[in-house]
Design a protein around this motif. Structure first.
Motif, PDB file in Angstrom:
ATOM      1  N   SER A   1     -35.628 -84.560  60.692  1.00 43.40           N
ATOM      2  CA  SER A   1     -35.144 -85.536  61.528  1.00 43.40           C
ATOM      3  C   SER A   1     -36.404 -86.349  62.427  1.00 43.40           C
ATOM      4  N   ASP A   2     -36.604 -87.575  62.109  1.00 40.71           N
ATOM      5  CA  ASP A   2     -37.466 -88.385  62.977  1.00 40.71           C
ATOM      6  C   ASP A   2     -36.878 -89.296  63.698  1.00 40.71           C
ATOM      7  N   ILE A   3     -36.696 -89.063  64.923  1.00 46.04           N
ATOM      8  CA  ILE A   3     -36.253 -89.933  65.835  1.00 46.04           C
ATOM      9  C   ILE A   3     -36.794 -90.352  66.677  1.00 46.04           C
ATOM     10  N   ASN A   4     -37.093 -91.684  67.164  1.00 50.63           N
ATOM     11  CA  ASN A   4     -38.052 -92.328  68.039  1.00 50.63           C
ATOM     12  C   ASN A   4     -39.434 -91.471  68.134  1.00 50.63           C
ATOM     13  N   GLY A   5     -39.753 -91.031  67.267  1.00 52.30           N
ATOM     14  CA  GLY A   5     -41.164 -90.499  66.950  1.00 52.30           C
ATOM     15  C   GLY A   5     -41.280 -88.977  67.404  1.00 52.30           C
ATOM     16  N   CYS A   6     -40.010 -88.356  67.624  1.00 50.46           N
ATOM     17  CA  CYS A   6     -40.057 -86.855  67.742  1.00 50.46           C
ATOM     18  C   CYS A   6     -39.351 -86.413  66.605  1.00 50.46           C
ATOM     19  N   ILE A   7     -40.233 -85.389  66.048  1.00 50.02           N
ATOM     20  CA  ILE A   7     -39.845 -84.980  64.898  1.00 50.02           C
ATOM     21  C   ILE A   7     -39.426 -83.426  64.928  1.00 50.02           C
TER      22      ILE A   7
END
Length: 412
Positions: free
Chosen positions: A167-173
């Motif tokens: 998952s890549d959520i708000n730049g946090c992978i």
């Protein structure tokens, strides 16, 4: 009386006598005149431009566009696409040859290299940052052959038959999960998924598999739903997730395009006259684009069950990949010389422009184009040894006009 003091009707009457270049100069001279000309004149002229059009604000263009262009800027940039005027930049040179895959968003470019998927930020002053923001991978050292990103989910397949999802959520992978989905002796070519239905598909040189994903305690589990004995080189799920379209690596009967109903599992042979499909894109619920070994780019209509458009490469070269701008423009990457062809699907049988990367001391540009993507300003081309980026929003670019290869080439 100043020109800006004239009422709107009179202004538009005056502008109707002006040439296009004069209107562009007025846009650059005064902000008020720019807004009037842009909205009332150039907005209509630019609706259906190749790669810069904005009719219905098609989702493909909006998702990839890095910087919004005014209508008069769209007109100028589209002219550069049409006559081959651009500046070329080179990124990420590597000695080892590798067929990279690309995915473009408005703020980031994703590119594969060996067993890594790297995420590069797009800046306002240049096409890309030279250092990546994130390097996405798992412990498996096998090369990544294909990946898909939809919304916040990334699904990637490796040569060895395993896949990973993250998952890549708000730049946090997140770290990502590795799953073995094909045998080690199979070569995994392509992957896709429908996020809404948690339906995933993987294709190797031996077979194609449909999977259903369930999540429990933040861990994914993939259940095999169907298996088909098709060696797909490229495959895509329809937008609604009800159909799977695939292109066979080879079919001696020249019917390499197949459709599978996901609900019933029924397999259909489509009447597209091609022996091998290297890349496939779904335009909408009725039309499929294919880039083919037989040196053609084809547009197939499901309603008529036949190819409604066939464009042949001018140098009889196989086409490895394609990109669709969401409106009328299609870009195809050729097997030789890192060449990219631009087609207008409204113009039957002929390319619009050709783009040849320049030769360098380290790389002679003989590579195929393994993957390409674009927005309304930049063209990204993945070759054996590097990434080539063409910037078309330039006033000092070099013109390389190959719109008619049978006449003399123009350089300016």
């Amino acid at each position: 009386m100043k020109l800006v003091d004239v009422n709107m009707d009179c202004l538009l009457a005056i502008f109707s006598y002006c040439a296009e270049e004069d209107l562009i100069n007025l846009c650059q001279a005064n902000n008020f005149l720019r807004d009037v000309i842009d909205f009332h004149i150039f907005s209509n002229l630019t609706k259906d431009l190749l790669l810069c059009g904005h009719r219905n604000f098609n989702s493909a263009a909006v998702q990839r566009n890095h910087i919004g262009l005014r209508y008069w800027e769209r007109l100028r940039v589209a002219r550069n696409w049409m006559n081959g005027t651009y500046i070329e930049c080179h990124y990420f040179h590597h000695k080892q040859m590798f067929p990279a895959k690309l995915y473009l968003e408005s703020k980031f470019l994703y590119i594969t290299y060996a067993n890594h998927l790297r995420k590069y930020r797009r800046s306002g002053t240049e096409a890309l940052h030279h250092r990546y923001d994130n390097e996405i991978t798992t412990k498996t050292a096998s090369d990544i052959t294909d990946f898909v990103k939809k919304h916040n989910t990334i699904f990637a397949g490796r040569v060895c038959g395993s896949c990973f999802i993250c998952s890549d959520i708000n730049g946090c992978i997140d770290k990502g999960e590795e799953h073995k989905m094909h045998q080690a002796l199979e070569y995994l070519y392509c992957v896709d998924f429908a996020e809404k239905d948690d339906l995933f598909v993987t294709g190797s040189d031996k077979c194609c598999k449909l999977w259903h994903r369930t999540v429990e305690l933040e861990m994914s589990n993939f259940e095999l739903i169907m298996k088909f004995q098709h060696g797909f080189k490229s495959l895509k799920l329809s937008n609604d997730g009800h159909w799977l379209y695939g292109g066979l690596y080879t079919d001696i009967n020249r019917r390499a395009v197949r459709a599978i109903n996901v609900v019933s599992g029924k397999d259909y042979i489509l009447n597209s006259n091609t022996i091998s499909v290297y890349d496939l894109k779904v335009k909408d619920e009725n039309v499929i684009f294919t880039a083919n070994f037989d040196t053609t780019f084809r547009m197939y209509d499901l309603r008529l069950d036949r190819d409604v458009g066939i464009w042949e490469d001018p140098f009889d070269s196989s086409l490895y990949c394609l990109e669709y701008d969401g409106l009328y423009g299609v870009l195809c990457g050729a097997k030789h010389h890192s060449r990219v062809n631009l087609y207008d699907i409204r113009v039957p049988g002929k390319y619009v422009q050709l783009y040849f990367p320049s030769r360098t001391r380290l790389h002679n540009s003989s590579s195929p184009v393994y993957s390409l993507t674009c927005d309304n300003r930049y063209l990204f081309v993945a070759t054996d040894h590097n990434l080539r980026v063409f910037d078309f929003k330039v006033a000092c670019g070099i013109q390389r006009d190959y719109s008619n290869i049978y006449t003399s080439t123009t350089y300016k």
